[in-house]
Write a protein that holds these residues in place. Structure first.
Motif, PDB file in Angstrom:
ATOM      1  N   SER A 130      57.234   8.799 -44.119  1.00  0.00           N
ATOM      2  CA  SER A 130      55.819   8.428 -44.178  1.00  0.00           C
ATOM      3  C   SER A 130      55.211   8.360 -42.788  1.00  0.00           C
ATOM      4  CB  SER A 130      55.672   7.067 -44.872  1.00  0.00           C
ATOM      5  OG  SER A 130      54.314   6.657 -44.901  1.00  0.00           O
ATOM      6  N   ALA A 131      55.955   7.778 -41.828  1.00  0.00           N
ATOM      7  CA  ALA A 131      55.443   7.711 -40.457  1.00  0.00           C
ATOM      8  C   ALA A 131      55.290   9.114 -39.868  1.00  0.00           C
ATOM      9  CB  ALA A 131      56.377   6.869 -39.596  1.00  0.00           C
ATOM     10  N   ALA A 132      56.270   9.975 -40.139  1.00  0.00           N
ATOM     11  CA  ALA A 132      56.197  11.346 -39.616  1.00  0.00           C
ATOM     12  C   ALA A 132      55.019  12.100 -40.231  1.00  0.00           C
ATOM     13  CB  ALA A 132      57.502  12.068 -39.889  1.00  0.00           C
ATOM     14  N   ALA A 133      54.844  11.926 -41.561  1.00  0.00           N
ATOM     15  CA  ALA A 133      53.739  12.620 -42.231  1.00  0.00           C
ATOM     16  C   ALA A 133      52.391  12.135 -41.720  1.00  0.00           C
ATOM     17  CB  ALA A 133      53.848  12.413 -43.734  1.00  0.00           C
ATOM     18  N   LEU A 134      52.236  10.812 -41.601  1.00  0.00           N
ATOM     19  CA  LEU A 134      50.968  10.261 -41.131  1.00  0.00           C
ATOM     20  C   LEU A 134      50.692  10.668 -39.688  1.00  0.00           C
ATOM     21  CD1 LEU A 134      48.511   8.484 -41.596  1.00  0.00           C
ATOM     22  CD2 LEU A 134      49.891   6.485 -40.976  1.00  0.00           C
ATOM     23  N   THR A 135      51.720  10.624 -38.844  1.00  0.00           N
ATOM     24  CA  THR A 135      51.537  11.024 -37.440  1.00  0.00           C
ATOM     25  C   THR A 135      51.187  12.505 -37.341  1.00  0.00           C
ATOM     26  OG1 THR A 135      53.147   9.348 -36.753  1.00  0.00           O
ATOM     27  CG2 THR A 135      52.622  11.076 -35.178  1.00  0.00           C
ATOM     28  N   GLY A 136      51.862  13.323 -38.129  1.00  0.00           N
ATOM     29  CA  GLY A 136      51.580  14.769 -38.078  1.00  0.00           C
ATOM     30  C   GLY A 136      50.175  15.097 -38.534  1.00  0.00           C
ATOM     31  N   ILE A 137      49.715  14.500 -39.650  1.00  0.00           N
ATOM     32  CA  ILE A 137      48.376  14.773 -40.169  1.00  0.00           C
ATOM     33  C   ILE A 137      47.318  14.306 -39.179  1.00  0.00           C
ATOM     34  CG2 ILE A 137      46.761  14.151 -41.976  1.00  0.00           C
ATOM     35  CD1 ILE A 137      48.804  16.198 -42.831  1.00  0.00           C
ATOM     36  N   VAL A 138      47.514  13.077 -38.633  1.00  0.00           N
ATOM     37  CA  VAL A 138      46.532  12.560 -37.682  1.00  0.00           C
ATOM     38  C   VAL A 138      46.494  13.426 -36.425  1.00  0.00           C
ATOM     39  CG1 VAL A 138      45.944  10.587 -36.212  1.00  0.00           C
ATOM     40  CG2 VAL A 138      46.684  10.211 -38.568  1.00  0.00           C
ATOM     41  N   THR A 139      47.663  13.855 -35.984  1.00  0.00           N
ATOM     42  CA  THR A 139      47.718  14.710 -34.798  1.00  0.00           C
ATOM     43  C   THR A 139      46.986  16.022 -35.029  1.00  0.00           C
ATOM     44  OG1 THR A 139      49.851  13.736 -34.164  1.00  0.00           O
ATOM     45  CG2 THR A 139      49.259  15.851 -33.165  1.00  0.00           C
ATOM     46  N   LEU A 140      47.208  16.617 -36.173  1.00  0.00           N
ATOM     47  CA  LEU A 140      46.586  17.912 -36.473  1.00  0.00           C
ATOM     48  C   LEU A 140      45.069  17.780 -36.567  1.00  0.00           C
ATOM     49  CD1 LEU A 140      46.936  20.892 -37.090  1.00  0.00           C
ATOM     50  CD2 LEU A 140      47.305  20.281 -39.507  1.00  0.00           C
ATOM     51  N   ILE A 141      44.617  16.755 -37.281  1.00  0.00           N
ATOM     52  CA  ILE A 141      43.166  16.572 -37.421  1.00  0.00           C
ATOM     53  C   ILE A 141      42.546  16.250 -36.069  1.00  0.00           C
ATOM     54  CG2 ILE A 141      41.391  15.138 -38.482  1.00  0.00           C
ATOM     55  CD1 ILE A 141      43.175  14.838 -40.893  1.00  0.00           C
TER      56      ILE A 141
ATOM     57  N   GLY B  58      38.383  17.289 -31.741  1.00  0.00           N
ATOM     58  CA  GLY B  58      37.975  16.704 -30.470  1.00  0.00           C
ATOM     59  C   GLY B  58      39.049  16.041 -29.678  1.00  0.00           C
ATOM     60  N   GLY B  59      40.304  16.047 -30.092  1.00  0.00           N
ATOM     61  CA  GLY B  59      41.389  15.466 -29.300  1.00  0.00           C
ATOM     62  C   GLY B  59      41.385  13.946 -29.341  1.00  0.00           C
ATOM     63  N   LEU B  60      41.545  13.378 -28.143  1.00  0.00           N
ATOM     64  CA  LEU B  60      41.638  11.911 -28.081  1.00  0.00           C
ATOM     65  C   LEU B  60      40.331  11.223 -28.422  1.00  0.00           C
ATOM     66  CD1 LEU B  60      43.810  11.455 -24.854  1.00  0.00           C
ATOM     67  CD2 LEU B  60      44.537  11.329 -27.238  1.00  0.00           C
ATOM     68  N   SER B  61      39.202  11.973 -28.388  1.00  0.00           N
ATOM     69  CA  SER B  61      37.916  11.393 -28.764  1.00  0.00           C
ATOM     70  C   SER B  61      37.598  11.609 -30.229  1.00  0.00           C
ATOM     71  CB  SER B  61      36.814  12.013 -27.889  1.00  0.00           C
ATOM     72  OG  SER B  61      36.770  13.435 -28.081  1.00  0.00           O
ATOM     73  N   SER B  62      38.555  12.087 -31.004  1.00  0.00           N
ATOM     74  CA  SER B  62      38.316  12.385 -32.409  1.00  0.00           C
ATOM     75  C   SER B  62      38.175  11.101 -33.210  1.00  0.00           C
ATOM     76  CB  SER B  62      39.469  13.232 -32.963  1.00  0.00           C
ATOM     77  OG  SER B  62      39.350  13.386 -34.352  1.00  0.00           O
TER      78      SER B  62
ATOM     79  N   ILE C 290      48.518  15.599 -27.639  1.00  0.00           N
ATOM     80  CA  ILE C 290      47.065  15.819 -27.736  1.00  0.00           C
ATOM     81  C   ILE C 290      46.435  15.784 -26.353  1.00  0.00           C
ATOM     82  CG2 ILE C 290      44.912  14.840 -28.616  1.00  0.00           C
ATOM     83  CD1 ILE C 290      46.498  13.828 -31.035  1.00  0.00           C
ATOM     84  N   ALA C 291      46.881  14.795 -25.534  1.00  0.00           N
ATOM     85  CA  ALA C 291      46.308  14.698 -24.185  1.00  0.00           C
ATOM     86  C   ALA C 291      46.634  15.944 -23.379  1.00  0.00           C
ATOM     87  CB  ALA C 291      46.841  13.446 -23.484  1.00  0.00           C
ATOM     88  N   ALA C 292      47.839  16.407 -23.474  1.00  0.00           N
ATOM     89  CA  ALA C 292      48.219  17.605 -22.717  1.00  0.00           C
ATOM     90  C   ALA C 292      47.425  18.819 -23.176  1.00  0.00           C
ATOM     91  CB  ALA C 292      49.719  17.854 -22.869  1.00  0.00           C
ATOM     92  N   ALA C 293      47.257  18.951 -24.490  1.00  0.00           N
ATOM     93  CA  ALA C 293      46.498  20.083 -25.010  1.00  0.00           C
ATOM     94  C   ALA C 293      45.024  19.981 -24.640  1.00  0.00           C
ATOM     95  CB  ALA C 293      46.668  20.161 -26.530  1.00  0.00           C
ATOM     96  N   GLN C 294      44.481  18.764 -24.655  1.00  0.00           N
ATOM     97  CA  GLN C 294      43.064  18.590 -24.349  1.00  0.00           C
ATOM     98  C   GLN C 294      42.780  18.874 -22.882  1.00  0.00           C
ATOM     99  OE1 GLN C 294      41.535  14.798 -25.565  1.00  0.00           O
ATOM    100  NE2 GLN C 294      39.453  15.201 -24.776  1.00  0.00           N
TER     101      GLN C 294
END
Length: 596
Positions: free
Chosen positions: A85-96, A101-105, A141-145
């Motif tokens: 559940s933690a992996a799924a939630l982290t992955g979905i939030v990361t993708l969205i 908008g990255g860290l400002s999303s 996300i920070a690195a990509a942004q």
């Protein structure tokens, strides 16, 4: 819905109510959002048309927890389900976040819910893994942004505002659901704890055994309310070393040894010891026998504790003591009977051999050419042997009658002093032959005594004959008589061989002879003193014996002046196990064996 969710919980989680509540809360917080997402999808399609990439990912994220809930329902792997559940939630939030908008999303707020959700697992490694996932996702996300790899947000500003509002509102709702789940699990745990405490308190307050908990050093840290029933003190009065202070000094090693074995070896240990009842007082302390069984509690090292159950076994100890006493008494009686039979057979065989031998010689007097003097001598020996046998049989019969309660006395008034002189005359010849001096110490005038004259004669003859028999040449025997109120005191004192102190308490008991052995220097069956004691008790009197080895013996007969005034309450029998007594003793032994 509650029944449906209960049915989805894995059977392995239904044993513990707290674990059951955690599984049910996990399944509920995953199933309900997924079902809401599925129910909202047709409405979204009707009003908005085909969803974009972000909306598609959002709907997919809301449906994914249903699969995780199904995994937990089928396997019961609670920690793994939390990791998924933690992996799924982290992955979905990361993708969205990377698409919006990255860290400002608007979705970044969900990162805070990942470790918060992992806390419900109760496992530190799951919380640490969830935190690591979030940190890794934020770093990515920070690195990509900052590297310019994130796509440009294609939503209009008004749509971004709506998405941000929806994200925050959903996060709040999800956080509330997590809080409610945590509260439900916590309440279930409190209910289980309260129920367990009430159950154990009910057992502790109503069980008759005393339950104590001991620290590593043996100090009592808990005592059940049964302390009031077992020891007569409140439970707090046993805390610390107070219980140890109540243990009998001789039993303290056994008490400490049982606690030490249970704590160090982690095995059950038992001990029996005495505990002082009540508070310390000036009087004699009262001790209660208890049986303690100790078992180690979970823990090790300095934190190792021991729980003990103490049961009052005083009644069992009393029965065991009664059984042991009855067994010892039976063994002594059997041993005494064996000696008695051996002695009686010796006493019977000697005169019978004399009777048979001398009578056979008289039958062949012509062949043996016996003169008149020799025939008279043989006849005298036969007569003396017959008298000896008659006296022996009479003694046995008298003892049997006294023991069975069938010996009847015939009270009559008579003068005791003349009877004393008559009896001493009968043993005077034997005393002279043995070099023993006889003397009397009688008052000048003495009131008549009411009693059985024949019994008094037998008492005097037995006591005087015994005194003469056990006095060496050159010794003396003295008979004295005194008045003591309503009683008379008749004492026979000799300077004979004396009696050992260990044998004094058992003198006068049937089948017992002091210093008895089959090759002893003095003949006799040991019945004389038994008969004397029985006759004295039939008159309401008693016999007292004082003696020292090598210095002589003093036998004092304390008798009522009028036995009829004491007969009703003073009739006593010899302490021999009669038929009903033997049955009672056997029953006592049987009960003791059952208890043991």
């Amino acid at each position: 819905m509650r029944s449906y969710l209960d049915g989805l919980v894995h059977p392995a989680a239904t044993v513990d109510p707290v674990v059951f509540a955690r599984h049910r809360a996990f399944i509920a917080t995953r199933m309900i959002p997924g079902l809401l997402a599925l129910s909202a999808l047709p409405l979204y399609l009707a009003f908005k048309g085909v969803p974009g990439p972000v909306e598609t990912i959002a709907f997919g994220w809301l449906v994914l927890p249903i699969a995780i809930a199904a995994f937990l329902s089928r396997t019961g792997a609670y920690e793994q389900a939390h990791l998924f559940s933690a992996a799924a939630l982290t992955g979905i939030v990361t993708l969205i976040a990377m698409l919006s908008g990255g860290l400002s999303s608007f979705i970044v707020i969900w990162f805070a819910l990942v470790p918060a959700e992992a806390v419900l697992s109760g496992a530190r490694r799951v919380v640490a893994a969830a935190g690591g996932m979030v940190l890794a996702a934020v770093t990515l996300i920070a690195a990509a942004q900052y590297g310019g790899a994130l796509p440009t947000v294609g939503l209009p500003p008004e749509h971004l505002a709506v998405a941000a509002f929806a994200s925050v509102a959903a996060a709040i709702v999800y956080a509330i659901s997590l809080a409610l789940s945590a509260a439900m699990v916590s309440r279930t745990g409190e209910e289980v704890t309260t129920s367990g405490e009430q159950r154990y308190r009910l057992l502790a307050e109503n069980m008759t055994d005393l339950v104590t908990c001991h620290a590593r050093n043996g100090a009592v840290v808990f005592a059940s309310p049964a302390a009031e029933r077992v020891l007569g003190v409140p439970s707090y009065a046993l805390h610390g070393q107070s219980l140890f202070d109540r243990v009998h000094v001789a039993d303290r090693p056994a008490y400490l040894n049982a606690l030490s074995i249970a704590a160090s070896r982690k095995v059950e240990a038992a001990a029996e010891f005495r505990l002082r009842r009540g508070d310390a007082a000036d009087g004699q302390p009262i001790f209660t026998w208890v049986e303690m069984r100790s078992r180690p509690l979970s823990g090790s090292g300095e934190s190792q504790q021991v729980v003990s159950v103490l049961r009052d076994v005083s009644e069992r100890k009393h029965h065991e003591a009664a059984v042991d006493a009855a067994r010892e008494e039976a063994d002594r009686a059997n041993e005494a009977r064996g000696r008695f039979l051996a002695n009686v057979s010796h006493e019977l065989r000697t005169p019978l051999n004399a009777i048979n031998g001398f009578s056979e010689m008289l039958m062949h007097e012509e062949a043996m050419r016996l003169d008149q003097a020799r025939r008279h001598e043989y006849a005298t020996l036969i007569h003396d042997s017959g008298e000896h046998l008659l006296n022996l049989v009479n003694s046995i019969l008298d003892m049997s009658k006294i023991e069975s309660g069938h010996f009847e006395i015939t009270p009559e008034p008579f003068a005791l002093a003349p009877l004393v002189h008559q009896c001493l005359q009968l043993v005077e010849l034997k005393a002279e032959a043995g070099g023993v001096a006889l003397s009397v110490d009688l008052p000048e005038s003495f009131d008549e005594v009411v009693g059985d004259k024949r019994a008094y004669r037998q008492i005097l003859l037995n006591l005087a004959a015994n005194a003469v028999k056990f006095t060496k040449p050159g010794g003396s025997v003295t008979v004295s008589l005194r008045r003591d109120g309503a009683f008379l005191s008749l004492a026979v004192t000799d300077t004979g061989i004396g009696i050992a102190e260990a044998d004094l308490p058992r003198l006068g008991s049937p089948f017992f002879q002091a210093r008895s052995s089959y090759d002893r220097a003095y003949d006799g069956t040991g019945l004389g003193l038994s008969v004397v004691k029985g006759l004295a008790e039939l008159h309401g009197g008693r016999i007292e014996i004082a003696s020292q080895l090598g210095r002589g013996t003093r036998v004092t007969l304390r008798m009522p002046m009028d036995c009829e005034a004491h007969a009703a309450g003073a009739v006593a029998q010899l302490p021999v196990a009669r038929g009903e007594d033997r049955a009672t003793a056997a029953q006592t032994i049987q009960e003791g064996r059952k208890i043991a």
